[in-house]
Design an enzyme around this catalytic site. Structure first.
Site, PDB file in Angstrom:
ATOM      1  N   VAL A  65       0.812  -1.226   0.000  1.00 50.38           N
ATOM      2  CA  VAL A  65       0.000   0.000   0.000  1.00 50.38           C
ATOM      3  C   VAL A  65       0.840   1.269   0.000  1.00 50.38           C
ATOM      4  O   VAL A  65       0.327   2.352  -0.289  1.00 50.38           O
ATOM      5  CB  VAL A  65      -1.007   0.049   1.188  1.00 50.38           C
ATOM      6  CG1 VAL A  65      -2.050  -1.045   1.064  1.00 50.38           C
ATOM      7  CG2 VAL A  65      -0.292   0.005   2.531  1.00 50.38           C
ATOM      8  N   ASN A  91      -6.435  -0.896   6.832  1.00 47.64           N
ATOM      9  CA  ASN A  91      -5.972  -1.576   8.038  1.00 47.64           C
ATOM     10  C   ASN A  91      -4.478  -1.894   8.006  1.00 47.64           C
ATOM     11  O   ASN A  91      -3.854  -2.052   9.054  1.00 47.64           O
ATOM     12  CB  ASN A  91      -6.790  -2.861   8.191  1.00 47.64           C
ATOM     13  CG  ASN A  91      -6.206  -3.807   9.217  1.00 47.64           C
ATOM     14  OD1 ASN A  91      -6.354  -3.589  10.417  1.00 47.64           O
ATOM     15  ND2 ASN A  91      -5.523  -4.858   8.760  1.00 47.64           N
ATOM     16  N   SER A 143      -5.011   4.110  15.941  1.00 46.44           N
ATOM     17  CA  SER A 143      -4.600   3.434  17.178  1.00 46.44           C
ATOM     18  C   SER A 143      -4.762   4.428  18.320  1.00 46.44           C
ATOM     19  O   SER A 143      -4.688   5.647  18.100  1.00 46.44           O
ATOM     20  CB  SER A 143      -3.129   3.013  17.082  1.00 46.44           C
ATOM     21  OG  SER A 143      -2.624   2.663  18.352  1.00 46.44           O
ATOM     22  N   TYR A 157       5.611   5.286  14.975  1.00 45.56           N
ATOM     23  CA  TYR A 157       4.289   4.653  14.860  1.00 45.56           C
ATOM     24  C   TYR A 157       3.204   5.624  15.349  1.00 45.56           C
ATOM     25  O   TYR A 157       2.174   5.814  14.688  1.00 45.56           O
ATOM     26  CB  TYR A 157       4.285   3.367  15.692  1.00 45.56           C
ATOM     27  CG  TYR A 157       2.980   2.600  15.677  1.00 45.56           C
ATOM     28  CD1 TYR A 157       2.672   1.728  14.635  1.00 45.56           C
ATOM     29  CD2 TYR A 157       2.056   2.731  16.719  1.00 45.56           C
ATOM     30  CE1 TYR A 157       1.473   1.015  14.622  1.00 45.56           C
ATOM     31  CE2 TYR A 157       0.867   2.019  16.724  1.00 45.56           C
ATOM     32  CZ  TYR A 157       0.581   1.168  15.678  1.00 45.56           C
ATOM     33  OH  TYR A 157      -0.602   0.458  15.676  1.00 45.56           O
ATOM     34  N   ALA A 159       3.272   8.872  15.517  1.00 44.04           N
ATOM     35  CA  ALA A 159       3.121   9.992  14.569  1.00 44.04           C
ATOM     36  C   ALA A 159       2.305   9.542  13.361  1.00 44.04           C
ATOM     37  O   ALA A 159       1.427  10.271  12.875  1.00 44.04           O
ATOM     38  CB  ALA A 159       4.493  10.500  14.130  1.00 44.04           C
ATOM     39  N   SER A 160       2.572   8.322  12.885  1.00 49.34           N
ATOM     40  CA  SER A 160       1.830   7.833  11.707  1.00 49.34           C
ATOM     41  C   SER A 160       0.348   7.695  12.033  1.00 49.34           C
ATOM     42  O   SER A 160      -0.521   8.043  11.222  1.00 49.34           O
ATOM     43  CB  SER A 160       2.400   6.480  11.218  1.00 49.34           C
ATOM     44  OG  SER A 160       2.048   5.424  12.088  1.00 49.34           O
ATOM     45  N   LYS A 161       0.036   7.224  13.234  1.00 45.70           N
ATOM     46  CA  LYS A 161      -1.378   7.003  13.594  1.00 45.70           C
ATOM     47  C   LYS A 161      -2.088   8.325  13.918  1.00 45.70           C
ATOM     48  O   LYS A 161      -3.293   8.456  13.694  1.00 45.70           O
ATOM     49  CB  LYS A 161      -1.469   6.028  14.770  1.00 45.70           C
ATOM     50  CG  LYS A 161      -1.003   4.603  14.406  1.00 45.70           C
ATOM     51  CD  LYS A 161      -1.867   4.003  13.315  1.00 45.70           C
ATOM     52  CE  LYS A 161      -1.489   2.578  12.980  1.00 45.70           C
ATOM     53  NZ  LYS A 161      -2.349   1.997  11.933  1.00 45.70           N
TER      54      LYS A 161
HETATM   55  N1  NAP Z   1      -2.328  -5.171  17.376  1.00 46.63           N
HETATM   56  C1  NAP Z   1      -2.562  -4.069  18.069  1.00 46.63           C
HETATM   57  O1  NAP Z   1      -2.408  -4.038  19.302  1.00 46.63           O
HETATM   58  C2  NAP Z   1      -3.033  -2.823  17.363  1.00 46.63           C
HETATM   59  C3  NAP Z   1      -3.488  -1.751  18.151  1.00 46.63           C
HETATM   60  C4  NAP Z   1      -3.915  -0.592  17.529  1.00 46.63           C
HETATM   61  C5  NAP Z   1      -3.912  -0.496  16.149  1.00 46.63           C
HETATM   62  N2  NAP Z   1      -3.455  -1.551  15.407  1.00 46.63           N
HETATM   63  C6  NAP Z   1      -3.445  -1.380  13.967  1.00 46.63           C
HETATM   64  O2  NAP Z   1      -4.286  -2.341  13.380  1.00 46.63           O
HETATM   65  C7  NAP Z   1      -3.817  -2.679  12.084  1.00 46.63           C
HETATM   66  C8  NAP Z   1      -3.663  -4.188  11.970  1.00 46.63           C
HETATM   67  O3  NAP Z   1      -2.753  -4.598  12.976  1.00 46.63           O
HETATM   68  P1  NAP Z   1      -2.509  -6.137  13.361  1.00 46.63           P
HETATM   69  O4  NAP Z   1      -2.165  -6.147  14.798  1.00 46.63           O
HETATM   70  O5  NAP Z   1      -3.608  -6.968  12.855  1.00 46.63           O
HETATM   71  O6  NAP Z   1      -1.171  -6.386  12.542  1.00 46.63           O
HETATM   72  P2  NAP Z   1      -0.509  -7.749  11.988  1.00 46.63           P
HETATM   73  O7  NAP Z   1      -1.105  -8.925  12.633  1.00 46.63           O
HETATM   74  O8  NAP Z   1       0.961  -7.498  12.091  1.00 46.63           O
HETATM   75  O9  NAP Z   1      -0.956  -7.739  10.445  1.00 46.63           O
HETATM   76  C9  NAP Z   1      -0.529  -6.702   9.610  1.00 46.63           C
HETATM   77  C10 NAP Z   1      -1.187  -6.858   8.255  1.00 46.63           C
HETATM   78  O10 NAP Z   1      -0.784  -5.740   7.433  1.00 46.63           O
HETATM   79  C11 NAP Z   1      -0.211  -6.252   6.229  1.00 46.63           C
HETATM   80  N3  NAP Z   1       0.789  -5.317   5.718  1.00 46.63           N
HETATM   81  C12 NAP Z   1       1.913  -4.878   6.332  1.00 46.63           C
HETATM   82  N4  NAP Z   1       2.559  -4.016   5.520  1.00 46.63           N
HETATM   83  C13 NAP Z   1       1.826  -3.906   4.396  1.00 46.63           C
HETATM   84  C14 NAP Z   1       1.970  -3.174   3.195  1.00 46.63           C
HETATM   85  N5  NAP Z   1       3.023  -2.363   2.972  1.00 46.63           N
HETATM   86  N6  NAP Z   1       1.037  -3.310   2.220  1.00 46.63           N
HETATM   87  C15 NAP Z   1      -0.035  -4.135   2.403  1.00 46.63           C
HETATM   88  N7  NAP Z   1      -0.229  -4.861   3.538  1.00 46.63           N
HETATM   89  C16 NAP Z   1       0.698  -4.738   4.516  1.00 46.63           C
HETATM   90  C17 NAP Z   1       0.357  -7.599   6.602  1.00 46.63           C
HETATM   91  O11 NAP Z   1       0.552  -8.380   5.423  1.00 46.63           O
HETATM   92  P3  NAP Z   1       1.586  -9.637   5.417  1.00 46.63           P
HETATM   93  O12 NAP Z   1       0.928 -10.725   6.209  1.00 46.63           O
HETATM   94  O13 NAP Z   1       1.737  -9.974   3.992  1.00 46.63           O
HETATM   95  O14 NAP Z   1       2.845  -9.151   6.069  1.00 46.63           O
HETATM   96  C18 NAP Z   1      -0.746  -8.120   7.527  1.00 46.63           C
HETATM   97  O15 NAP Z   1      -1.820  -8.606   6.761  1.00 46.63           O
HETATM   98  C19 NAP Z   1      -2.511  -1.913  11.894  1.00 46.63           C
HETATM   99  O16 NAP Z   1      -2.758  -0.716  11.190  1.00 46.63           O
HETATM  100  C20 NAP Z   1      -2.103  -1.609  13.312  1.00 46.63           C
HETATM  101  O17 NAP Z   1      -1.270  -0.472  13.396  1.00 46.63           O
HETATM  102  C21 NAP Z   1      -3.028  -2.702  15.968  1.00 46.63           C
END
Ligand code: NAP
Length: 247
Positions: A65, A91, A143, A157, A159-161
Site C-alpha cells: 500500500v 488496516n 490506534s 508509529y 506519529a503515523s497514527k
Molecule cells: N495489534 C494491536 O495491538 C493494534 C493496536 C492498535 C492499532 N493496530 C493497527 O491495526 C492494524 C492491523 O494490525 P494487526 O495487529 O492486525 O497487525 P498484523 O497482525 O501485524 O498484520 C498486519 C497486516 O498488514 C499487512 N501489511 C503490512 N505491511 C503492508 C503493506 N506495505 N502493504 C499491504 N499490507 C501490509 C500484513 O501483510 P503480510 O501478512 O503480507 O505481512 C498483515 O496482513 C494496523 O494498522 C495496526 O497499526 C493494531
C-alpha cells in the site's frame, strides 16, 4: 447487519485484525478483497476458508500500500472484477519499535510510508471511485497511540497514527456528503504485532485497562463492521476508541 453483495476491501487482511474483519464481512454476505504484502499462503488459505464457509466471492491481491503503482493496480483489479467498491478498510500497518536513540530515518520513513502514506494513497484512489458512485464508506484503522503518547520507542508509529486521524477528518470533509469517513483507535490487540512483548511490560499494560485484558481481533472487527453499517449512517468524521477503557 447485512452486507449482501457489497464489495469490501480490507488492506493488510492476511492475518490479525484485517483477517478477522474480512471473515466477519464475508459472514454477513459481502464480497471481500484480501490484500497483503508477504503472506501469500495465509492470504490464499483465508480466501479458501471464506469461500468454503460463507460461499461469497473473494479476490486476493498482493500489493504494497505504500507503493503508488501497487495501489493503482490493486484498485484496477477490484474494479475489473466487481465494477464498484462499497467499503474500504485501511488496516495495513507496521510497527518497528526500537529505543529512541536507535531510531533510524529509514525505519521512521518506512513506518510513515506504510501506515500514513499507504492510507492516503488507498483513500485517494478508492475515494474518487466512491465520489463518482455517489456512495461509499471508508474506515481508517488508527490506534490509541495516535491520541496518547506514552513510549518514545514507538514515536514513529504514534506519529503515523496521529496522521491517520488528521487524514480522517480531512477526508470526511472532502468527500461529504457522499462518503462517510471514520477512524477506529484500537488499544492492545492479541495479534502478531504484539507477539514479542515481555511479561512484565504486558502486566503493566493490563493494569491500565479497565477490562484487564487485550482485545481479541474479532472485537475490533465488530466495531469496524458497525461503522460500515447502516446503523452508523449518521456517524461521520469520528474517531472511535476501542480499548477496553483506560484507567
Ligand atoms: N495489534 C494491536 O495491538 C493494534 C493496536 C492498535 C492499532 N493496530 C493497527 O491495526 C492494524 C492491523 O494490525 P494487526 O495487529 O492486525 O497487525 P498484523 O497482525 O501485524 O498484520 C498486519 C497486516 O498488514 C499487512 N501489511 C503490512 N505491511 C503492508 C503493506 N506495505 N502493504 C499491504 N499490507 C501490509 C500484513 O501483510 P503480510 O501478512 O503480507 O505481512 C498483515 O496482513 C494496523 O494498522 C495496526 O497499526 C493494531
Amino acid at each position: 447487519m447485512n452486507f449482501k453483495d457489497r464489495v469490501v476491501v480490507v488492506t493488510g487482511s492476511s492475518r490479525g485484525i484485517g483477517a478477522s474483519t474480512v471473515k466477519l464481512f464475508a459472514k454477513k454476505g459481502a464480497k471481500v478483497v484480501i490484500n497483503y504484502v508477504n503472506s501469500d499462503e495465509r492470504a490464499e488459505s483465508l480466501a479458501n476458508e471464506i469461500k468454503n464457509n460463507y460461499g461469497v466471492e473473494t479476490l486476493v491481491v498482493r500489493a504494497d500500500v505504500s507503493k503508488e503503482e501497487d495501489v493503482k493496480d490493486l484498485v484496477c483489479q477490484i474494479v475489473a472484477r466487481f465494477g464498484h467498491i462499497d467499503i474500504l478498510v485501511n488496516n495495513a500497518g507496521i510497527a518497528i519499535d526500537t529505543l529512541l536513540e536507535d531510531k533510524t530515518k529509514e525505519n521512521f520513513l518506512k513506518t510513515l510510508e506504510v501506515n500514513l502514506v499507504g492510507t492516503f494513497l488507498m483513500s485517494r484512489e478508492v475515494g474518487s471511485i466512491m465520489l463518482n458512485q455517489k456512495h461509499g464508506i471508508i474506515i481508517q484503522v488508527s490506534s490509541t497511540n495516535g491520541i496518547d503518547t506514552e513510549y518514545p520507542e514507538s514515536i514513529d508509529y504514534d506519529a503515523s497514527k496521529a496522521g491517520v486521524i488528521s487524514l480522517t477528518r480531512n477526508l470526511a470533509k472532502a468527500y461529504a456528503p457522499y462518503v462517510r469517513v471514520n477512524a477506529i483507535c484500537p488499544g492492545w490487540v492479541n495479534t502478531d504485532m504484539n507477539q514479542f512483548l515481555d511479561q512484565e511490560f504486558t502486566k503493566n499494560e493490563l493494569d491500565k485497562i479497565l477490562l484487564h485484558r487485550f482485545a481479541d481481533p474479532d472485537e475490533i472487527a465488530k466495531a469496524i463492521l458497525f461503522l460500515a453499517s447502516d446503523e452508523a449512517s449518521y456517524i461521520n468524521g469520528t474517531i472511535l476508541r476501542v480499548d477496553g477503557g483506560c484507567k
